[in-house]
Design an enzyme around this catalytic site. Structure first.
Site, PDB file in Angstrom:
ATOM      1  CG  ASP A   1       2.192   2.068   7.490  1.00  0.00           C
ATOM      2  OD1 ASP A   1       1.711   3.174   7.217  1.00  0.00           O
ATOM      3  OD2 ASP A   1       1.693   1.331   7.235  1.00  0.00           O
TER       4      ASP A   1
ATOM      5  CG  ASP B   1      -0.337  -0.064   2.600  1.00  0.00           C
ATOM      6  OD1 ASP B   1       0.409  -0.970   2.639  1.00  0.00           O
ATOM      7  OD2 ASP B   1      -0.661   0.561   3.529  1.00  0.00           O
TER       8      ASP B   1
END
Length: 307
Positions: free
Chosen positions: A210, A65
């Site tokens: 992240d 992603d």
């Protein structure tokens, strides 16, 4: 001098009908930079009118992603007869993965693609009057965050004071503002500190990618103008955040407080919260008293000088 951020993709690992996977476009004067490139990034760039003249792509980690948009983006650049080189910066140890993405379609682009591995604390790129530095993040793969940090600007020039001291209008003003002394016709020497104020801070944008909450995010920049932080979950999934190496909105707000951030943008929202991000906002605002926002795809932010 322009510094702006366009949020191309703000979803977590799974896209939604309104949020694309992770991607962030940053424009600073003539420089155009891309941070992460999830699936569909090139279409988001078309939607938002950013164009494809980016010179650097900064990858936080190699989960799909965040990188699956690279092959399509490179193919589009190739179709557009790009000649300028493109640099892709990535965490140390991921060069092979990035090289595989570059050559995924069987043909290497006709323009040079340079892959630069970086570790936390490195200088990834030095531009005109700014740099992009890396910092360690805590995800379940090799990962880093990036901070765009502008150089200090010259102090303000006090024209009225210069004229009082007898400095003639013209090149002498520029000389003083550049930090050089000026000798007047009567032999008096005027020093820069007599007419130039203290240096003024530049602007800073920090992007974590992240990560669990980390001390490195706090330390990388002093009072960033904008902190863009992972907020995959709300408090209802705090254990899930820890297990999957992500952050909650409240945890991101605590980091923003400790870093002295002026604004906090929460991104990478899990698809389980599609259409209902109010809990993220409420929980972050309980901790962070300055501006908190959950940007939608396509949102554009100008980063002004604070003075």
């Amino acid at each position: 001098m322009q510094l702006s951020v366009t949020f191309l993709g703000t979803s977590g690992a799974i896209p939604t009908t309104t949020r694309n996977p992770s991607s962030l476009f940053v424009a600073r004067e003539g420089d155009q930079l891309l941070f992460d490139a999830g699936e569909g990034t090139q279409r988001q760039m078309m939607r938002c009118g950013t164009g494809f003249a980016i010179s650097h792509v900064f990858v936080t980690h190699c989960h799909g992603d965040h990188v699956l948009g690279i092959p399509g983006l490179l193919q589009t650049m190739d179709f557009n007869d790009r000649e300028d080189p493109l640099s892709i910066h990535c965490p140390h140890g991921t060069r092979r993965q990035i090289r595989s993405l570059v050559s995924l379609l069987g043909n290497r682009p006709s323009f040079p693609v340079r892959i630069n591995e970086v570790s936390g604390g490195d200088l990834a790129y030095r531009g005109d009057d700014y740099e992009v530095r890396t910092f360690d993040t805590d995800h379940d793969t090799r990962s880093i965050g990036y901070a765009l940090i502008e150089d200090e600007r010259k102090g303000r020039f006090d024209r009225e004071r210069a004229e009082e001291l007898g400095v003639p209008v013209g090149p002498a003003f520029s000389r003083l503002h550049e930090g050089k002394s000026v000798e007047l016709e009567n032999g008096t020497v005027v020093e820069p500190e007599q007419v130039v104020g203290d240096p003024r801070p530049g602007r800073t944008v920090v992007y974590t990618g992240d990560t669990r909450p980390t001390e490195a995010t706090v330390d990388v920049a002093d009072e960033p103008d904008l902190l863009i932080h992972d907020a995959t979950f709300a408090d209802d999934r705090v254990d899930r955040a820890a297990d999957t190496a992500h952050s909650t909105a409240r945890q991101a707000a605590r980091i923003a407080n400790r870093a002295g951030a002026k604004r906090l943008a929460l991104v990478h929202l899990s698809s389980r919260y599609a259409g209902r991000s109010s809990a993220h906002l409420e929980e972050a605002r309980e901790v962070f008293e300055r501006e908190v926002l959950i940007p939608d795809d396509g949102d554009h932010l100008e980063i002004p000088h604070q003075d």
